[in-house]
Design an enzyme around this catalytic site. Structure first.
Site, short mmCIF file in Angstrom:
data_model
loop_
_atom_site.label_atom_id
_atom_site.label_comp_id
_atom_site.label_asym_id
_atom_site.label_seq_id
_atom_site.Cartn_x
_atom_site.Cartn_y
_atom_site.Cartn_z
N GLU A 1 10.91 -8.38 -3.07
CA GLU A 1 11.40 -7.06 -2.64
C GLU A 1 10.81 -6.83 -1.27
O GLU A 1 9.61 -6.51 -1.14
CB GLU A 1 10.92 -5.97 -3.61
CG GLU A 1 11.52 -6.06 -5.00
CD GLU A 1 12.99 -5.70 -5.05
OE1 GLU A 1 13.56 -5.34 -3.99
OE2 GLU A 1 13.58 -5.80 -6.13
N LEU A 2 11.62 -6.99 -0.21
CA LEU A 2 11.04 -7.03 1.14
C LEU A 2 11.50 -5.87 2.01
O LEU A 2 12.05 -4.88 1.51
CB LEU A 2 11.37 -8.39 1.76
CG LEU A 2 10.97 -9.59 0.88
CD1 LEU A 2 11.36 -10.91 1.52
CD2 LEU A 2 9.48 -9.58 0.54
N GLU B 1 -5.05 -4.21 -0.54
CA GLU B 1 -6.47 -3.84 -0.42
C GLU B 1 -6.65 -2.43 0.17
O GLU B 1 -7.69 -1.81 -0.03
CB GLU B 1 -7.31 -4.87 0.34
CG GLU B 1 -6.66 -5.67 1.45
CD GLU B 1 -5.61 -6.64 0.91
OE1 GLU B 1 -4.49 -6.59 1.46
OE2 GLU B 1 -5.87 -7.38 -0.04
N GLY C 1 6.73 -6.47 -0.39
CA GLY C 1 5.99 -6.49 0.87
C GLY C 1 6.89 -6.81 2.04
O GLY C 1 8.12 -6.63 1.96
N SER C 2 6.27 -7.30 3.10
CA SER C 2 7.04 -7.53 4.33
C SER C 2 7.80 -8.85 4.25
O SER C 2 7.47 -9.74 3.46
CB SER C 2 6.09 -7.53 5.51
OG SER C 2 5.12 -8.53 5.30
N LYS D 1 -2.27 -8.80 -7.57
CA LYS D 1 -3.11 -8.60 -6.36
C LYS D 1 -2.55 -7.36 -5.66
O LYS D 1 -1.58 -7.44 -4.91
CB LYS D 1 -3.01 -9.83 -5.46
CG LYS D 1 -4.25 -10.09 -4.63
CD LYS D 1 -4.54 -9.07 -3.58
CE LYS D 1 -3.66 -9.24 -2.37
NZ LYS D 1 -3.58 -8.05 -1.53
N CYS E 1 10.31 1.41 2.22
CA CYS E 1 11.25 0.34 2.58
C CYS E 1 12.68 0.84 2.73
O CYS E 1 13.46 0.25 3.47
CB CYS E 1 11.17 -0.76 1.55
SG CYS E 1 11.38 -0.13 -0.13
N TRP F 1 0.81 -1.22 0.00
CA TRP F 1 0.00 0.00 0.00
C TRP F 1 0.84 1.27 0.00
O TRP F 1 0.33 2.35 -0.24
CB TRP F 1 -0.93 0.03 1.24
CG TRP F 1 -0.21 -0.34 2.50
CD1 TRP F 1 -0.19 -1.57 3.09
CD2 TRP F 1 0.63 0.49 3.31
NE1 TRP F 1 0.61 -1.56 4.22
CE2 TRP F 1 1.13 -0.31 4.37
CE3 TRP F 1 1.02 1.83 3.25
CZ2 TRP F 1 1.98 0.19 5.36
CZ3 TRP F 1 1.87 2.33 4.23
CH2 TRP F 1 2.34 1.51 5.26
N ASN F 2 2.13 1.18 0.35
CA ASN F 2 2.88 2.43 0.55
C ASN F 2 3.21 3.12 -0.77
O ASN F 2 3.25 4.34 -0.84
CB ASN F 2 4.14 2.19 1.40
CG ASN F 2 5.12 1.27 0.73
OD1 ASN F 2 4.75 0.45 -0.10
ND2 ASN F 2 6.38 1.42 1.08
N GLU G 1 11.76 -3.06 11.67
CA GLU G 1 11.49 -2.07 10.63
C GLU G 1 10.45 -1.10 11.20
O GLU G 1 9.36 -1.52 11.59
CB GLU G 1 10.94 -2.77 9.38
CG GLU G 1 10.79 -1.83 8.23
CD GLU G 1 10.22 -2.51 6.99
OE1 GLU G 1 9.41 -3.45 7.12
OE2 GLU G 1 10.58 -2.07 5.89
P1 NAD Z 1 2.54 -6.91 3.37
O1 NAD Z 1 3.62 -7.91 3.21
O2 NAD Z 1 1.65 -7.02 4.55
O3 NAD Z 1 1.59 -6.94 2.08
C1 NAD Z 1 2.10 -6.90 0.76
C2 NAD Z 1 1.11 -7.58 -0.16
O4 NAD Z 1 0.98 -8.94 0.23
C3 NAD Z 1 -0.30 -7.00 -0.12
O5 NAD Z 1 -0.87 -7.14 -1.40
C4 NAD Z 1 -1.01 -7.89 0.87
O6 NAD Z 1 -2.41 -7.96 0.68
C5 NAD Z 1 -0.38 -9.22 0.55
N1 NAD Z 1 -0.43 -10.14 1.68
C6 NAD Z 1 -0.46 -9.83 2.99
N2 NAD Z 1 -0.52 -10.96 3.73
C7 NAD Z 1 -0.52 -11.97 2.85
C8 NAD Z 1 -0.57 -13.38 2.98
N3 NAD Z 1 -0.59 -13.97 4.17
N4 NAD Z 1 -0.57 -14.11 1.85
C9 NAD Z 1 -0.52 -13.51 0.66
N5 NAD Z 1 -0.47 -12.20 0.46
C10 NAD Z 1 -0.47 -11.44 1.55
O7 NAD Z 1 3.26 -5.51 3.27
P2 NAD Z 1 2.59 -4.08 3.40
O8 NAD Z 1 2.23 -3.85 4.83
O9 NAD Z 1 1.54 -3.89 2.37
O10 NAD Z 1 3.84 -3.17 2.99
C11 NAD Z 1 4.83 -2.86 3.86
C12 NAD Z 1 6.04 -3.77 3.69
O11 NAD Z 1 6.46 -3.78 2.34
C13 NAD Z 1 7.24 -3.28 4.48
O12 NAD Z 1 7.87 -4.36 5.10
C14 NAD Z 1 8.13 -2.68 3.42
O13 NAD Z 1 9.49 -2.63 3.74
C15 NAD Z 1 7.87 -3.56 2.26
N6 NAD Z 1 8.23 -2.88 1.02
C16 NAD Z 1 9.35 -3.29 0.36
C17 NAD Z 1 9.74 -2.64 -0.80
C18 NAD Z 1 10.94 -3.08 -1.57
O14 NAD Z 1 11.02 -2.73 -2.74
N7 NAD Z 1 11.87 -3.80 -1.00
C19 NAD Z 1 8.98 -1.57 -1.28
C20 NAD Z 1 7.85 -1.18 -0.59
C21 NAD Z 1 7.48 -1.85 0.57
#
Ligand code: NAD
Length: 493
Positions: free
Chosen positions: A263-264, A191, A241-242, A188, A297, A164-165, A394
């Site tokens: 990309e975490l 949300e 994501g995370s 995906k 991130c 979402w960020n 983080e």
């Molecule tokens: P998140 O991991 O919670 O969610 C990312 C995506 O995964 C969303 O679409 C979410 O709906 C989905 N998701 C969540 N739980 C899931 C599951 N159990 N199974 C499948 N899909 C699932 O991350 P967030 O809170 O949306 O974003 C923040 C995180 O993203 C931070 O840790 C940040 O560092 C990371 N991030 C990394 C980069 C990078 O390029 N390295 C860039 C932006 C954000």
């Protein structure tokens, strides 16, 4: 401080409203499904609209569509693929105001930052539209009398998950790389910020991307990931994501031996040497730390500052943090918006309390602003022990955790002590230190004397648990392609 009049005025003047969120399956938008999520405006906690939940049969349809889409797109000549990406980039630039308004509504960042994100998203399309024309194979000399050709082929339908960020630039990196390579994609989006992703997808459709090549699905995240990743149709998985979700998706992908691009999260350290002008670094740090309310991130998080400039740095940083203007992203002059949801507010409060308990001082901020909207004050903490949550976890919020160091070696040791490494920053006037630290820091990027991360033309990604694979640069298409060797004996048979 929290002013939503500017937003209402802008929406009234432009006639814009929050767009409908749909599933995109085989070139058609589908809206008539029960909601799985309500999108909330984080500036005032009002409901913006529902996110439809895919029905079981939608998964069958979307997977079949991605399979057909792949068959069409992989055969499209490279110049045709490049033209679609270029037209998409032009449409994204044309629609910058509409998309940016939507981002600010659902994500909260100031409108100028949202505009910047949209324009940045277009640069990934520019870059990959050129890269795909250079996705060369090669001829490999053989000791035997035969010809060996190495062909590079798109890997197949991709499942992509984005956060979402950065609701446009994260999808853009993934879509531009995978579509440039000739893959089809099921995306995906998060949300929390689904509508910006839908507007972005519409740009691809209007640019002439064949139906089925890009699909969008929403539903409970664990359900979506299980149904897509375990399907034999999907050949590759990518997430921004995370770290926790990255590991969960990688485990699912391992069931089918599918490659991943992850990309975490990060926890960037900032090493500040004794020879800098502390006020100058504090000025740059204020802009970088509180951009996107610290929710990105590569955000600088652990400030490891040489003892000789430490107090001057912290005092200037805190004074600037106190003067930073927080509010609704539509209001004139606002520099920082809200956090994305109530969970992030609670996480910030808990990090500050933990740091205080361990002996840290609050030099600026440290608490929620108001009681409507998810606003947290720009916060500078000093003397934060390195085992405090604000150092170990983080932050993903507007907290700067500062601690003094005796020399750069100590800073280096602290910076490398976590099992992750996305970005790090160094401020020094010594060329020798700059060289030494940029090679010793274990992270995908190191910026010296500025806060910045790689743009489209350079690879971006993490070391250790911060990820697998790279987006952008010469490597941009690599994760979405496989090499095939053709051995051909030049004889009649
Ligand atoms: P998140 O991991 O919670 O969610 C990312 C995506 O995964 C969303 O679409 C979410 O709906 C989905 N998701 C969540 N739980 C899931 C599951 N159990 N199974 C499948 N899909 C699932 O991350 P967030 O809170 O949306 O974003 C923040 C995180 O993203 C931070 O840790 C940040 O560092 C990371 N991030 C990394 C980069 C990078 O390029 N390295 C860039 C932006 C954000």
């Amino acid at each position: 401080m929290i002013d939503s009049d500017a937003r209402n005025e802008l929406l009234a003047k432009t006639g814009r409203s929050y767009p409908r969120v749909g599933l995109l399956i085989d070139g058609e938008w589908i809206y008539d499904r029960p909601a799985c999520f309500q999108v909330i405006n984080p500036s005032d906690e009002s409901e913006l609209g529902p996110v439809p939940e895919a029905a079981p049969e939608d998964y069958d349809r979307v997977l079949a569509s991605a399979e057909r889409g792949f068959d069409v797109w992989r055969k499209a000549p490279p110049l045709e693929r490049a033209a679609v990406l270029q037209r998409t980039a032009a449409l994204v630039r044309e629609r910058v105001e509409e998309i940016a308004t939507t981002i600010t509504l659902e994500q909260g960042k100031p409108l100028y930052e949202a505009r910047g994100e949209v324009l940045r998203a277009a640069t990934f399309l520019d870059w990959d539209s050129a890269q795909l024309q250079r996705a060369y194979g090669r001829i490999v000399p053989s000791p035997a009398p035969l010809r060996q050709l190495v062909l590079r082929e798109p890997i197949g339908p991709v499942a992509a998950f984005t956060p979402w960020n950065v609701p446009i630039s994260a999808p853009s990196r993934k879509l531009s790389g995978s579509l440039a390579a000739g893959c089809s994609v099921i995306l995906k989006p998060a949300e929390e910020t689904p509508a910006a992703a839908c507007l972005f997808a519409q740009c691809f459709m209007d640019a002439g991307l064949p139906k089925g090549v890009l699909n969008i699905i929403f539903g409970p995240p664990t359900e979506v990931s299980r149904r897509l990743i375990l399907s034999p149709v999907i050949k590759m998985v990518t997430l921004t994501g995370s770290i926790g979700v990255g590991k969960a998706l990688t485990r699912l992908a391992a069931e089918g031996m599918k490659p991943v691009l992850m990309e975490l999260g990060g926890n960037a350290a900032v090493l500040i040497d004794s020879d800098v002008t502390p006020a100058k670094v504090a000025e740059l740090a204020t802009e970088a730390k509180f951009r996107l309310a610290g929710q990105y991130c590569t955000a600088p998080s652990r400030f490891l500052v040489h003892r000789s400039v430490y107090r001057d740095f912290v005092d200037e940083f805190a004074a600037r943090a106190r003067a930073h203007r927080v509010g609704d992203g539509f209001a004139e002059g606002v520099q920082m918006g809200p956090l994305v949801n109530a969970k992030r507010l609670a996480a910030m409060q808990s990090m500050v309390e933990d740091a205080i308990k361990r002996g840290a001082k609050v030099d600026a901020g440290g608490e929620r602003i108001g009681n409507s909207g998810y606003f947290f004050a720009p916060t500078v903490l000093s003397d934060v022990p390195i085992d405090a949550d604000a150092m170990l976890l983080e932050q993903f919020g507007p907290i700067a955790a500062c601690t003094p160091i005796d020399d750069m070696d100590q800073g280096l040791e602290i910076a490398n002590s976590l099992n992750l490494g996305l970005s790090n920053f160094v401020f020094t006037n010594s060329g020798v230190e700059a060289d030494r630290l940029s090679s010793a820091l274990r992270s995908g990027s190191v910026a010296i004397n500025l806060f910045s991360s790689p743009a489209a033309e350079a690879p971006f990604g993490g070391y250790r648990e911060s990820g697998i694979g790279r987006e952008g640069g010469e490597e941009s298409l690599d994760s979405y392609m496989v090499s095939k060797t053709v051995l051909q004996q030049m004889v009649r048979i």
